[in-house]
Design a protein around this motif. Sequence first.
Motif, mmCIF file in Angstrom:
data_model
loop_
_atom_site.group_PDB
_atom_site.id
_atom_site.type_symbol
_atom_site.label_atom_id
_atom_site.label_comp_id
_atom_site.label_asym_id
_atom_site.label_seq_id
_atom_site.Cartn_x
_atom_site.Cartn_y
_atom_site.Cartn_z
ATOM 1 N N UNK A 39 0.819 -1.204 0.000
ATOM 2 C CA UNK A 39 0.000 0.000 0.000
ATOM 3 C C UNK A 39 0.854 1.255 0.000
ATOM 4 N N UNK A 40 2.014 1.184 0.659
ATOM 5 C CA UNK A 40 2.931 2.323 0.637
ATOM 6 C C UNK A 40 3.489 2.523 -0.776
ATOM 7 N N UNK A 41 3.722 1.427 -1.487
ATOM 8 C CA UNK A 41 4.194 1.519 -2.874
ATOM 9 C C UNK A 41 3.093 2.100 -3.749
ATOM 10 N N UNK A 42 1.882 1.585 -3.624
ATOM 11 C CA UNK A 42 0.750 2.080 -4.409
ATOM 12 C C UNK A 42 0.547 3.575 -4.190
ATOM 13 N N UNK A 43 0.662 3.973 -2.919
ATOM 14 C CA UNK A 43 0.487 5.376 -2.551
ATOM 15 C C UNK A 43 1.582 6.250 -3.184
ATOM 16 N N UNK A 44 2.826 5.835 -3.038
ATOM 17 C CA UNK A 44 3.957 6.623 -3.526
ATOM 18 C C UNK A 44 3.976 6.745 -5.048
ATOM 19 N N UNK A 45 3.664 5.656 -5.730
ATOM 20 C CA UNK A 45 3.731 5.643 -7.200
ATOM 21 C C UNK A 45 2.470 6.195 -7.864
ATOM 22 N N UNK A 46 1.422 6.393 -7.093
ATOM 23 C CA UNK A 46 0.199 6.953 -7.655
ATOM 24 C C UNK A 46 -0.528 6.017 -8.606
ATOM 25 N N UNK A 253 11.684 0.021 -4.536
ATOM 26 C CA UNK A 253 10.817 -0.432 -3.452
ATOM 27 C C UNK A 253 11.432 -0.120 -2.092
ATOM 28 N N UNK A 254 12.714 -0.414 -1.943
ATOM 29 C CA UNK A 254 13.390 -0.153 -0.667
ATOM 30 C C UNK A 254 13.439 1.334 -0.344
ATOM 31 N N UNK A 255 13.660 2.173 -1.367
ATOM 32 C CA UNK A 255 13.699 3.621 -1.135
ATOM 33 C C UNK A 255 12.348 4.131 -0.643
#
Length: 315
Positions: A39-46, A253-255
């Motif tokens: 979810x953090x990835x989805x949020x960050x990448x839009x 992903x790690x960043x």
Amino acid sequence: MITIIVIGLVFSILLSGCGKKEEKTLSIGEQFGLAYAPLEIMKSKGFLEAALQERNLDIAVQWKKLGNTSAIRESMLSGDLDIGFTAIPPFLIGRDKGMDWRIIAGISKTSVSLVTKDPDLSSISDLKDNHRIMLPQPGSIQHILLMMAAEKATGKASAFDGQLLSMAHPDGVTAFISGNEDLLHFTTPPYLQEELENGGRVLLDGRESFGGDFTFIVGICQDRVFKDTKVYESFKEALVKTMEYIESDKDGTLRILSEAYEYETGELESYLGDGTTTFGTGVEGIDTFVEFMERNGLISSSLKGMELFWEQDAK
């Protein structure tokens, strides 16, 4: 003259208010830990915003961090939350009690471990009345895994129910590290590793308690969201793109996760690199949870006749 001016101002304000268009939002509720990393990835990448725009939907995405499934359930009932993420057991309890939510997809598997600092404990059979076990809430996956282990060790699944303390994971970590040896914590990465680095050790492993592998977190929504086809399909598309990104861009992903969780990328790489936390949309272990929870009176037998997935081929 003053009266005319005042009336004119009021009329102008009313017209202005009537002309404002209320912004439609899609509200998503997550909880704490690396199990929610997609979810953090989805949020960050839009990815979700892009999927909504592709379908010409003018909808803002709102992300909410909630402490447990009770908060997610209450927010859904009030209409303040559209899509939520939780472990399988509390989802089952809510479904059994009449919530019209069902599973969209899974997002993760992870380590779930009971951690202690007490040198006198070698198994949960050694727990004394003074020991307290911190976990998100009764009915959480941590509670069910503890009950599974208690049934095997003592013959009574509810043996330690009187020793539970409901606490969100971040607060539990602080309490565990600063507290006495009689305080244990049933937690997940990255809080698990933090406690192990501060004098803790694993007393009970969740996979051992369960007897195999299981999906930890699933995404759920109510009928009103599922029937809003464009929104539902937008979310499904964004989730697939998220999983593809995690698989294809490890450094990126790690960043993103380093910033989201405030851990160094090296730490996160070690936490995710041991293979105990994995991400994917499949759902595993639900039948085992249903059987155990029904047998111990946590859900009714009628749950077996309920549809648990919005799309049955998602199982």
